[in-house]
Design an enzyme around this catalytic site. Structure first.
Site, PDB file in Angstrom:
ATOM      1  N   GLU A   1      -9.127 -28.479  63.818  1.00  0.00           N
ATOM      2  CA  GLU A   1     -10.451 -27.886  64.050  1.00  0.00           C
ATOM      3  C   GLU A   1     -11.330 -28.365  62.910  1.00  0.00           C
ATOM      4  OE1 GLU A   1     -11.389 -26.152  66.584  1.00  0.00           O
ATOM      5  OE2 GLU A   1      -9.515 -25.501  67.491  1.00  0.00           O
TER       6      GLU A   1
ATOM      7  N   GLU B   1     -23.231 -32.671  58.291  1.00  0.00           N
ATOM      8  CA  GLU B   1     -23.155 -31.221  58.447  1.00  0.00           C
ATOM      9  C   GLU B   1     -23.812 -30.563  57.231  1.00  0.00           C
ATOM     10  OE1 GLU B   1     -19.103 -29.878  58.402  1.00  0.00           O
ATOM     11  OE2 GLU B   1     -19.534 -28.299  59.846  1.00  0.00           O
TER      12      GLU B   1
HETATM   13  P1  NAP Z   1     -11.932 -28.503  53.372  1.00  0.00           P
HETATM   14  O1  NAP Z   1     -12.413 -28.912  52.059  1.00  0.00           O
HETATM   15  O2  NAP Z   1     -11.480 -29.548  54.327  1.00  0.00           O
HETATM   16  O3  NAP Z   1     -10.766 -27.456  53.100  1.00  0.00           O
HETATM   17  C1  NAP Z   1     -10.097 -26.790  54.132  1.00  0.00           C
HETATM   18  C2  NAP Z   1      -8.731 -26.373  53.651  1.00  0.00           C
HETATM   19  O4  NAP Z   1      -7.966 -27.538  53.363  1.00  0.00           O
HETATM   20  C3  NAP Z   1      -8.733 -25.547  52.389  1.00  0.00           C
HETATM   21  O5  NAP Z   1      -7.676 -24.621  52.437  1.00  0.00           O
HETATM   22  C4  NAP Z   1      -8.468 -26.598  51.317  1.00  0.00           C
HETATM   23  O6  NAP Z   1      -7.912 -26.079  50.143  1.00  0.00           O
HETATM   24  C5  NAP Z   1      -7.468 -27.456  52.035  1.00  0.00           C
HETATM   25  N1  NAP Z   1      -7.359 -28.801  51.515  1.00  0.00           N
HETATM   26  C6  NAP Z   1      -8.302 -29.576  50.918  1.00  0.00           C
HETATM   27  N2  NAP Z   1      -7.790 -30.776  50.597  1.00  0.00           N
HETATM   28  C7  NAP Z   1      -6.486 -30.770  50.985  1.00  0.00           C
HETATM   29  C8  NAP Z   1      -5.426 -31.703  50.920  1.00  0.00           C
HETATM   30  N3  NAP Z   1      -5.589 -32.924  50.388  1.00  0.00           N
HETATM   31  N4  NAP Z   1      -4.221 -31.353  51.407  1.00  0.00           N
HETATM   32  C9  NAP Z   1      -4.020 -30.144  51.958  1.00  0.00           C
HETATM   33  N5  NAP Z   1      -4.995 -29.200  52.056  1.00  0.00           N
HETATM   34  C10 NAP Z   1      -6.216 -29.517  51.577  1.00  0.00           C
HETATM   35  O7  NAP Z   1     -13.006 -27.659  54.183  1.00  0.00           O
HETATM   36  P2  NAP Z   1     -13.852 -26.414  53.667  1.00  0.00           P
HETATM   37  O8  NAP Z   1     -14.908 -26.915  52.769  1.00  0.00           O
HETATM   38  O9  NAP Z   1     -12.947 -25.333  53.170  1.00  0.00           O
HETATM   39  O10 NAP Z   1     -14.457 -25.867  55.033  1.00  0.00           O
HETATM   40  C11 NAP Z   1     -15.634 -26.356  55.566  1.00  0.00           C
HETATM   41  C12 NAP Z   1     -15.328 -27.322  56.711  1.00  0.00           C
HETATM   42  O11 NAP Z   1     -14.520 -26.666  57.687  1.00  0.00           O
HETATM   43  C13 NAP Z   1     -16.594 -27.736  57.449  1.00  0.00           C
HETATM   44  O12 NAP Z   1     -16.566 -29.114  57.712  1.00  0.00           O
HETATM   45  C14 NAP Z   1     -16.508 -26.952  58.754  1.00  0.00           C
HETATM   46  O13 NAP Z   1     -17.195 -27.526  59.823  1.00  0.00           O
HETATM   47  C15 NAP Z   1     -15.041 -26.919  58.980  1.00  0.00           C
HETATM   48  N6  NAP Z   1     -14.711 -25.834  59.907  1.00  0.00           N
HETATM   49  C16 NAP Z   1     -14.326 -26.162  61.180  1.00  0.00           C
HETATM   50  C17 NAP Z   1     -14.045 -25.161  62.082  1.00  0.00           C
HETATM   51  C18 NAP Z   1     -13.616 -25.482  63.489  1.00  0.00           C
HETATM   52  O14 NAP Z   1     -13.081 -24.606  64.142  1.00  0.00           O
HETATM   53  N7  NAP Z   1     -13.831 -26.684  63.981  1.00  0.00           N
HETATM   54  C19 NAP Z   1     -14.139 -23.821  61.691  1.00  0.00           C
HETATM   55  C20 NAP Z   1     -14.529 -23.525  60.387  1.00  0.00           C
HETATM   56  C21 NAP Z   1     -14.814 -24.544  59.501  1.00  0.00           C
HETATM   57  P3  NAP Z   1      -8.886 -25.808  48.873  1.00  0.00           P
HETATM   58  O15 NAP Z   1      -9.730 -24.682  49.260  1.00  0.00           O
HETATM   59  O16 NAP Z   1      -7.966 -25.484  47.777  1.00  0.00           O
HETATM   60  O17 NAP Z   1      -9.665 -27.069  48.647  1.00  0.00           O
END
Ligand code: NAP
Length: 484
Positions: free
Chosen positions: A257, A389
């Site tokens: 997602e 975004e």
């Molecule tokens: P993110 O930076 O991709 O992080 C998401 C999760 O992944 C966090 O738990 C993060 O941990 C972890 N993570 C980051 N790098 C990783 C790695 N190399 N290996 C394993 N895990 C890793 O996203 P975000 O900033 O938290 O969330 C915003 C994004 O989520 C936006 O792009 C939004 O559109 C998307 N989103 C999508 C949906 C959907 O249903 N399509 C719903 C909600 C949000 P840390 O926090 O420790 O970095």
């Protein structure tokens, strides 16, 4: 009424692996309040060894949980729903404290997030197979569904409860065990949920929560371990892509997602007042920090001025920026300084290229990470804000002339999560909805999320569906048994 002090004094801060446990070496990391920039509490910082401990627990619990009668699994899920609902204010305040969103938004998320336990408590008893005689007459075909096995869920910070429950509900209903790695910015809500699941009778090891400041290092040994069978991820497209690559080695089932860039298309025959009301919801729900947030407003040129004026007026009247826990606040702070800088850069880029600031447009000085509701008009095609975004309360508005032009502009993105369309013409609504390249379309509606509906995207927004009858399929494998 529960107070901030009470919530923080009682919130679990240890890892949850069959109950609260210290991280190896007792390391911790801070969780910040986005409204003040100050540390709320310290939380356990899992190591890779802790992650393997959680997988050991998930593997040990897997067979018994899969063999637990579906009715019993459903009843435990229903008990979790009841307990979250009974403690809704505590969950809501905790989310506001760690994530920043205004309290009414947190209350909405508690209702929405809890609902996945109720919905999937009902789906647990509806996992069906198939039986048929082979058309050749050579035997019988039996098809049945089994849980895929231990799963890893990695969740983002923007919906600290619901992005977890959308995965935990169907996984547990299907008979899978799950380890959740919540975002490091918002680990507390998931720890509280794990505790509530334990109180509701969920057996040890079925759900573990590992909080960590080193997400890559802590999840790697799980992705490398053949005992893990599925990865479900919600987050950015960039991280999602890298996790798909890392999952290839173990040929894990994956659900992704990912990011969005939702178009909000308003035709000249639309009810403009309803479109403005929908725009406010689609833009400002969760402070604009939602994957479903309308990222760009494509408005027919005949109604462009009216729509823009009314949107500015509605935002001016209805939006009150402030700390999320203040009862008057409708728009809380962004998650952190980095996010404020991202929003600021995208707005500045559009303005430098000729966009007009109709409202807001300037980050507030601290303390806290605040950005005001912003409307930009005359946004040029080259502006980054139309392609990236924004994840903040900024609405760029642009005009179009024909239906084909409007649809083409809406589809001109690598993303494909959700689109919104406003028109009074049913034929056009269906034609446009079918032509929009997104996994979901809202017709004359600014909010589409529903636990009973399949949520998910196409293109760079990922694959897999959460919620609906489709949601549980992500956690089931199909087995064919050939009979004589
Ligand atoms: P993110 O930076 O991709 O992080 C998401 C999760 O992944 C966090 O738990 C993060 O941990 C972890 N993570 C980051 N790098 C990783 C790695 N190399 N290996 C394993 N895990 C890793 O996203 P975000 O900033 O938290 O969330 C915003 C994004 O989520 C936006 O792009 C939004 O559109 C998307 N989103 C999508 C949906 C959907 O249903 N399509 C719903 C909600 C949000 P840390 O926090 O420790 O970095």
């Amino acid at each position: 009424m529960v107070s901030e002090r009470e919530v923080l004094e009682s919130v679990p801060t240890k890892l949850w692996i069959g109950g609260p446990v210290e991280a190896t070496g007792a390391a911790t990391f801070p969780v910040y309040d986005p409204a003040t920039g100050k540390v709320l509490v310290e939380v356990a910082d899992a190591t890779p060894q802790d992650a393997v401990r959680a997988l050991d627990a998930a593997v040990a619990a897997q067979a018994d949980w899969a063999a637990t009668p579906a009715r019993e699994r459903g009843e435990i899920l229903r008990a979790v729903f009841d307990r979250i609902t009974a403690r809704a204010e505590e969950f809501a305040l905790l989310m506001t404290l760690e994530m920043g969103k205004a309290l009414p938004e947190s209350r909405n998320e508690v209702r929405y997030g809890a609902e996945f336990f109720r919905w999937f408590s009902e789906e647990a008893v509806r996992i069906h197979g198939r039986f048929l005689h082979a058309p050749s007459g050579s035997g019988r075909i039996m098809v049945h569904k089994q849980p895929v096995g231990p799963c890893l869920a990695i969740t983002p910070w923007n919906f600290p409860l619901a992005m977890g429950t959308r995965k935990i509900g169907p996984a547990l209903a299907a008979g899978c065990t799950m380890i959740v790695k919540p975002a490091s910015a918002t680990p507390l809500t998931m720890l509280l949920l794990a505790q509530v699941c334990g109180e509701a009778g969920l057996p040890d090891g079925v759900l573990s929560v590992i909080t960590s400041s080193k997400s890559g290092a802590v999840t790697q040994p799980l992705l490398d371990d053949p005992r893990l069978r599925k990865l479900t991820f919600t987050g950015s497209t960039e991280v999602g892509k890298s996790l798909v690559e890392k999952s290839a080695n173990g040929l894990l089932r994956t659900s992704m997602e990912l990011g969005g860039n939702a178009p909000f298309v308003v035709f000249d025959d639309a009810d403009i007042d309803a479109a403005v009301e929908g725009a406010l919801l689609a833009k400002l729900r969760n402070g604009g920090e939602a994957c479903t947030a309308a990222n760009r407003f494509h408005v027919h040129n005949d109604v462009l001025a009216e729509f823009t004026d009314k949107l500015v007026a509605a935002m001016t009247e209805q939006v009150k920026l402030g700390p999320g826990s203040d009862p008057d606040t409708t728009l809380g702070p962004l998650i952190n300084e980095e996010q404020v800088n991202i929003v600021r850069e995208l707005v500045d880029d559009a303005v430098a290229l000729g966009a007009r600031v109709r409202l807001g447009g300037k980050a507030h000085d601290g303390p806290g990470w605040f950005y005001p509701a912003t409307v930009l008009s005359d946004v040029p095609q080259e502006a980054r804000i139309l392609r990236e975004e924004v994840f903040g309360p900024v609405a760029p508005v642009i005009g179009f002339d024909t239906e084909e032009e409007g649809v083409a502009a809406a589809n001109d993105t690598q993303f494909g999560l959700v689109s919104y369309v406003y028109t009074r013409d049913l034929d056009r609504a269906l034609r446009v909805a079918e032509g929009l390249e997104s996994g979901m379309v809202g017709v004359n509606r600014g909010v589409i999320s529903d636990p009973a509906a399949p949520f998910g995207g196409v293109k760079a927004s990922g694959f897999g569906r959460e919620g609906g009858t489709e949601g549980i399929e992500e956690y089931l494998s199909t087995k064919y048994i050939a009979l004589t």
